[in-house]
Every structure is written in C-alpha cells, then in structure tokens.
Design a protein around this motif. Structure first.
Motif, PDB file in Angstrom:
ATOM      1  N   THR A  83       3.467  -6.677 -19.772  1.00 33.82           N
ATOM      2  CA  THR A  83       3.999  -7.542 -18.708  1.00 33.82           C
ATOM      3  C   THR A  83       2.871  -8.395 -18.123  1.00 33.82           C
ATOM      4  O   THR A  83       1.820  -7.863 -17.757  1.00 33.82           O
ATOM      5  CB  THR A  83       4.617  -6.685 -17.588  1.00 33.82           C
ATOM      6  OG1 THR A  83       5.589  -5.821 -18.174  1.00 33.82           O
ATOM      7  CG2 THR A  83       5.277  -7.553 -16.529  1.00 33.82           C
ATOM      8  N   TYR A 124       6.929 -10.032 -25.354  1.00 32.43           N
ATOM      9  CA  TYR A 124       8.241 -10.584 -24.986  1.00 32.43           C
ATOM     10  C   TYR A 124       9.010 -11.046 -26.222  1.00 32.43           C
ATOM     11  O   TYR A 124      10.231 -11.011 -26.246  1.00 32.43           O
ATOM     12  CB  TYR A 124       8.068 -11.760 -24.010  1.00 32.43           C
ATOM     13  CG  TYR A 124       7.508 -11.350 -22.674  1.00 32.43           C
ATOM     14  CD1 TYR A 124       8.340 -10.931 -21.645  1.00 32.43           C
ATOM     15  CD2 TYR A 124       6.133 -11.370 -22.441  1.00 32.43           C
ATOM     16  CE1 TYR A 124       7.824 -10.550 -20.409  1.00 32.43           C
ATOM     17  CE2 TYR A 124       5.604 -10.990 -21.219  1.00 32.43           C
ATOM     18  CZ  TYR A 124       6.456 -10.582 -20.211  1.00 32.43           C
ATOM     19  OH  TYR A 124       5.937 -10.203 -19.002  1.00 32.43           O
ATOM     20  N   SER A 144       9.661 -13.864 -27.167  1.00 31.61           N
ATOM     21  CA  SER A 144      10.551 -14.985 -26.827  1.00 31.61           C
ATOM     22  C   SER A 144       9.733 -16.009 -26.068  1.00 31.61           C
ATOM     23  O   SER A 144       9.198 -15.706 -24.997  1.00 31.61           O
ATOM     24  CB  SER A 144      11.721 -14.499 -25.964  1.00 31.61           C
ATOM     25  OG  SER A 144      12.256 -15.573 -25.200  1.00 31.61           O
ATOM     26  N   GLU A 193      10.762 -18.588 -24.507  1.00 32.73           N
ATOM     27  CA  GLU A 193      11.416 -18.917 -23.237  1.00 32.73           C
ATOM     28  C   GLU A 193      11.158 -17.848 -22.174  1.00 32.73           C
ATOM     29  O   GLU A 193      10.823 -18.158 -21.029  1.00 32.73           O
ATOM     30  CB  GLU A 193      12.925 -19.092 -23.459  1.00 32.73           C
ATOM     31  CG  GLU A 193      13.668 -19.484 -22.186  1.00 32.73           C
ATOM     32  CD  GLU A 193      15.152 -19.701 -22.408  1.00 32.73           C
ATOM     33  OE1 GLU A 193      15.848 -19.944 -21.413  1.00 32.73           O
ATOM     34  OE2 GLU A 193      15.618 -19.630 -23.567  1.00 32.73           O
ATOM     35  N   LYS A 194      11.293 -16.568 -22.542  1.00 38.35           N
ATOM     36  CA  LYS A 194      11.059 -15.485 -21.574  1.00 38.35           C
ATOM     37  C   LYS A 194       9.629 -15.513 -21.045  1.00 38.35           C
ATOM     38  O   LYS A 194       9.385 -15.354 -19.847  1.00 38.35           O
ATOM     39  CB  LYS A 194      11.316 -14.132 -22.250  1.00 38.35           C
ATOM     40  CG  LYS A 194      12.712 -13.579 -22.052  1.00 38.35           C
ATOM     41  CD  LYS A 194      12.789 -12.149 -22.590  1.00 38.35           C
ATOM     42  CE  LYS A 194      14.248 -11.767 -22.846  1.00 38.35           C
ATOM     43  NZ  LYS A 194      14.342 -10.710 -23.833  1.00 38.35           N
ATOM     44  N   TRP A 217       9.001 -18.351 -18.686  1.00 36.01           N
ATOM     45  CA  TRP A 217       9.607 -18.093 -17.373  1.00 36.01           C
ATOM     46  C   TRP A 217       8.716 -17.176 -16.534  1.00 36.01           C
ATOM     47  O   TRP A 217       8.545 -17.381 -15.334  1.00 36.01           O
ATOM     48  CB  TRP A 217      10.996 -17.489 -17.563  1.00 36.01           C
ATOM     49  CG  TRP A 217      11.913 -17.917 -16.462  1.00 36.01           C
ATOM     50  CD1 TRP A 217      12.362 -17.151 -15.436  1.00 36.01           C
ATOM     51  CD2 TRP A 217      12.459 -19.224 -16.248  1.00 36.01           C
ATOM     52  NE1 TRP A 217      13.161 -17.896 -14.601  1.00 36.01           N
ATOM     53  CE2 TRP A 217      13.245 -19.173 -15.072  1.00 36.01           C
ATOM     54  CE3 TRP A 217      12.377 -20.442 -16.930  1.00 36.01           C
ATOM     55  CZ2 TRP A 217      13.930 -20.274 -14.569  1.00 36.01           C
ATOM     56  CZ3 TRP A 217      13.059 -21.537 -16.427  1.00 36.01           C
ATOM     57  CH2 TRP A 217      13.821 -21.456 -15.263  1.00 36.01           C
ATOM     58  N   GLU A 218       8.111 -16.162 -17.186  1.00 31.14           N
ATOM     59  CA  GLU A 218       7.180 -15.278 -16.477  1.00 31.14           C
ATOM     60  C   GLU A 218       5.956 -16.058 -16.000  1.00 31.14           C
ATOM     61  O   GLU A 218       5.490 -15.875 -14.867  1.00 31.14           O
ATOM     62  CB  GLU A 218       6.752 -14.111 -17.381  1.00 31.14           C
ATOM     63  CG  GLU A 218       7.866 -13.124 -17.700  1.00 31.14           C
ATOM     64  CD  GLU A 218       8.536 -12.554 -16.464  1.00 31.14           C
ATOM     65  OE1 GLU A 218       7.815 -12.132 -15.532  1.00 31.14           O
ATOM     66  OE2 GLU A 218       9.788 -12.533 -16.399  1.00 31.14           O
TER      67      GLU A 218
END
Length: 344
Positions: free
Chosen positions: A105, A147, A149, A151-152, A155-156
């Motif tokens: 994360t 992730y 991804s 896009e993900k 966004w983070e």
C-alpha cells in the motif's frame, strides 16, 4: 494571482550548480549527503531564485534544486515502493528504464517538499509555483506488482498528492503544478480516468492549479520520438477538451519550435495558458523577437489576461549560461508584447 500582464515563469527545473550534482545530466547523483546535502540544496535553491530574479521571471520556483528527478524524488519519500527491487519498464512507450517496484500500500508518512517551499517563501515576495508529478506520470515510472491496475495506483497517488498539495498551499505556494507528460501518450486512459485522477489530486485547493503537458526534455529518446510525429503535433487535441471542462485553472504547454498547431489553444478557451515560448531541446538561444512572435500567435486564441509566457519544459540538462540567456530572452520577449498590448 499575478497583477502583471503576461507574467513569466519556468516550466520547472533549472540547471543545478556543478557542486551539487553533475551538471547537464538527468538523474545526476548528489555530491553530498545528510545535513550537508540539505544545506547544499538550500544554497542551490537561493541561487536558482537569484537567477530568476536577475532574468526578470515574475512567478518563481525552486528550480527543482531540491529533487534529483521530477518524479522519483517524490516517490522516494513514500511507503510501499521498493527502490532496491527494480524492473525494466517502457517509459511513455519511448525508452526502457530500470524502475522501482510497488510492493505494498502506498502512503506518504510525512510531507516531501513542504519545508523547501517554506524556505523559498521566506526569501521572496513574488508568486511561487511548485511542481509535483501528476498521478498518470507517476505510475508510468514504476513497476506495479501490488495493485496490478494502473487506474487504482493512480487514484492512490492522487490522494497522496492532494495531501502534499494542501500542505504546500498552507506553506504559501500560489500555484501548484502537476507535471503530466503522460497525457501526450496514453489518450484512452487520459479520457477514462486520467483527468479525473488529476482533479482528485487538486481537490479542495484554493490556490491556483496547473497541469504541465510537454513533449519532454531535450534528450535523444524524446527528440527521436518527435521525429515520428509528422508535420503537425495534434496530441493536445485528445486532452484539451477534457481539461477545458476540468477544474484545473492553468494549462501549461509547449509551443516554441514545436509543431503544435496554435489554433488548438481554442480548445481551452477560458483557461489560463502557460505558453512555452522557449525551446529546451536546443542550446540555440531565442531572440526576444522570436519569443514575442510566439506570444503574438498565441494571443489569437488566448485572452491577454490569461497568457503566461513560460519555457517548453524543464532546463535541468542545459548549461547554466544557456538557461540564463534563454530566461532573459523570455522576459524581454514578454516585455515587447506587454508594451504592444498596453499601447493599444
């Protein structure tokens, strides 16, 4: 924001002094570490500010003296990215680079540039512009094994950038600029989620926000790519309609010696436009009249109170005396056109 008509600025980086890092080279290693490096960066920041003042730049920056690279220096301060676990990826579909990996994360344990911004604010009364990497350009400089991804992950990063941007605003920054050269490459993603992620990064800011979309530094991989783009560079056609509808205040783009059709500026009518009137891919110094000519062409499509003369991109790889001469030309060219407008 700026009370001056046609306020000048740089797109981002200025050359670093030879004692801080090897000059005329991207990703140049620091020559100091620890407290010595902090002091050296601050000294270099003051020199960059002095150069901007001496050449008549109206909206000043740190010249990116405090970062090794416009993207990775921000990422280095985040949790969840492993710089020892490297993978080869294609950057902006143009060249291969060894990049760090996302392994967990992503988080920002503490602010990255805020102390530097406070330091700059203490030393100038002029408006300050501070550059951060944009979410899409950040994900394009990493290998994502977590992730999985784009896009993900974008966004983070947008959420993290928003935290940093709010602290920079509180430190007295007047314009926060997000650098998104990836917007000239990944058009489907740009329209699907790229502009939305950018708006998330700028959410809730009261200072002005800018997005800088360029064709890159004057390095071989970029100049070779430009040769493939034909007689007219129309990449901006893909991003401008979406950006015109966005809540980003300023669009920063490349015009000098580029093959961007000037009438594309009509697509962002109503936005402030930072018009790149200095070519950073050549050491040939523009004349003030050449700069003025570029600005006059832009004025056909941008209202005078919304035109901010700037450089095409960062100047980190340039010799310092060339960069200084180019900034002088930018200021003098803006002065010519300013006088013409006021004289009307």
């Amino acid at each position: 924001m700026s009370k001056i008509l046609l306020p000048t600025s740089t797109a981002g980086s200025l050359p670093k002094p030879f004692w801080l890092a090897e000059p005329e080279k991207l990703w140049s290693e620091w020559k100091f570490s620890g407290d010595e490096l902090l002091q050296a960066k601050r000294d270099a920041l003051l020199i960059a500010l002095a150069e901007q003042n001496a050449t008549g730049i109206d909206i000043v920056s740190d010249g990116e003296q405090t970062r090794q690279h416009f993207v990775t220096t921000f990422i280095e301060h985040l949790e969840g990215v492993d710089f020892t676990k490297r993978e080869i990826v294609r950057i902006r579909n143009r060249y291969d680079a060894s990049v760090p990996s996302v392994v967990g994360t992503v988080r920002r344990p503490k602010s990255v540039f805020v102390e530097d911004a406070k330091f700059l604010r203490q030393h100038t009364d002029k408006p300050i512009k501070w550059a951060l990497p944009g979410p899409m350009t950040m994900i394009d400089t990493l290998y994502d094994g977590h992730y999985k991804s784009r896009e993900k992950l974008a966004w983070e990063f947008a959420k993290i950038l928003n935290e940093e941007a709010k602290e920079l605003e509180a430190a007295g920054v007047d314009i926060i600029q997000f650098d998104e050269p990836a917007f000239n490459v990944f058009f489907d993603e740009l329209n699907d989620w790229g502009v939305a992620a950018l708006e998330r990064a700028a959410e809730g800011l009261k200072c002005q926000t800018a997005v800088h979309i360029c064709y890159g530094y004057g390095i071989k991989a970029n100049t070779d790519w430009k040769q493939t783009l034909g007689n007219e560079w129309r990449q901006y056609e893909e991003s401008f309609p979406k950006l015109q509808q966005s809540n980003i205040d300023i669009i920063s783009l490349e015009c000098q010696n580029s093959k961007v059709p000037m009438d594309l500026l009509e697509l962002v009518r109503g936005k402030i436009v930072m018009v790149g009137a200095i070519d950073v891919a050549t050491n040939v110094v523009e004349t003030p009249e050449q700069v003025a000519d570029t600005l006059r062409k832009a004025l056909q499509f941008v209202d005078a109170d919304k035109l901010y003369p700037s450089t095409n991109c960062g100047m980190a790889p340039m010799p310092r005396h060339i960069a200084r001469a180019k900034l002088n030309a930018l200021s003098q060219g803006a002065s010519i056109v300013r006088a013409e407008l006021i004289g009307k």
